[in-house]
Design an enzyme around this catalytic site. Sequence first.
Site, PDB file in Angstrom:
ATOM      1  CB  SER A 156      73.874  42.732  20.004  1.00 32.24           C
ATOM      2  OG  SER A 156      72.924  42.959  18.999  1.00 32.24           O
TER       3      SER A 156
ATOM      4  CB  SER B  40      70.890  40.357  18.507  1.00 32.33           C
ATOM      5  OG  SER B  40      72.300  40.310  18.649  1.00 32.33           O
TER       6      SER B  40
ATOM      7  CE  LYS C 250      73.866  37.104  19.948  1.00 31.22           C
ATOM      8  NZ  LYS C 250      74.286  38.481  19.641  1.00 31.22           N
TER       9      LYS C 250
END
Length: 485
Positions: free
Chosen positions: A176, A152, A77
Amino acid sequence: MLNQLTISELAAKLASREVSARAATQSCLDQIARVDGKIHAFISHDAADALAQADAADKEISSGVKKPLLGIPIAVKDVLAVKNQQLNCGSKILGKFISPYDATAIEKLKAAGAIVFGRLNMDEFAMGSSTENSAFGVTRNPWDTSRIPGGSSGGSAAAVAADECIASLGTDTGGSIRQPAALCGCVGLKPTYGRISRYGLVAFASSLDQIGPFTKDVRDSATLLGVLSGVDPRDSTSVPQPVPDYAAALDGNIKGLKLGLPKEYMIGGLDPEVKAAVDAAVKQYEKLGAEIVEISLPHTDYAVATYYIIATAEASANLARFDGIRYGLRVDASDPTELYSQTRGAGFGAEVKRRIILGTYVLSSGYHDAYYLRAQKVRTLIRNDFLKAFEKVDAIVTPTTPTAAFKIGEKSDDPLQMYLSDIFTISCNLAGICGVSIPCGFTNSPKLPIGLQLLGKPFGEETLLKIAHAYEQNASWHKEKPSLA
Ligand code: GLN
């Protein structure tokens, strides 16, 4: 195809020299070339660098070196620092910032032999539930590209679900990891607060953030957790708890373990197909010898409000450092105050601005006690609810999300609706406990993944993963693949 393998499957083929790390990496790169135009899980990736890492891994393998992730391609990420790579947090405000060092989690992946490649898309600064709040465009759900992948860490979930990498890392502040894992049909683990060092993770809400893995099965989650865990002198909130052999705990035997069903989680907005899938999973657990116990988490109703006070307060402080002076984007202006506001005005997206404004408000003098202090007290009550429940049960079972993946654009004009989609995942972060989402079914039409959430005691990942694994052994949801037509 090699890109479809799990860590344990690929590790076995690499160890027996049946395949090379180069071939496995190439297979992930080919899949990215084939499907990422549709999915957009990656913000960027450096194919030459990934292949160079693969060649180095192949050399080590041929000289007999053994490491838990040797030659395994893992993507990351865009909120974790990887030395010499651009770090953007899904935002414009970092400009062309290059990380000068590796996050501890990245150091550990590299030390374990992983091929660390690619920057995965995310909601800006991890604020969101749909990956629509990225300065780099929307990520799409591999099961239905008209839908969101969750957020997210939407890029991390979509990349694993679309077999663009073998596993990935994400972060979870209020869901997330678990929420996108549920919506994309993979396994997502949020470890206990303090289990994994946050050094090199760009902070959103420091008392809630944790790094965790996205994988194709529970065993891989256990393997990655083992690699990533441990105390770190560079993160004073990491905890000096021993790191058990998580994979060794996956023995399939859950006879006599007690699973709690919180009565407060059967809310009105729960989609009937999600409810049916979770009910069926609970029945399956009974068949496997677990005892199902009704429990109560009486402060559940306050979790979303509490979270959006604490998380925004911490975010407003953490994001103060993006001022146009220290790093990243700078909009030049005649005086410093003007420079700050021009830079922040141009660099942050709407959701991030909303959070900074909310957070600044709840911390402001006159309102601090009414909002922030009160939220901290409610947070303690929420944690106590869980600790009390864990006196009676070994884990708690809930849906991960109230519905399957929604349409792109469906909730983007209504932040409150978006916030409410986190109802089942947020309490876990407030309480600092661990949680995992595993696939437990599909909706009918369209066919979309459904996630089962299991919540465990602080530092109870061994039991949590054992319970998740026992279900997975008797299910095949996690083996299904999106058609990506
Ligand atoms: N969706 C939640 C939020 O928008 C959680 C995000 C997260 O876990 N990073 O804050």
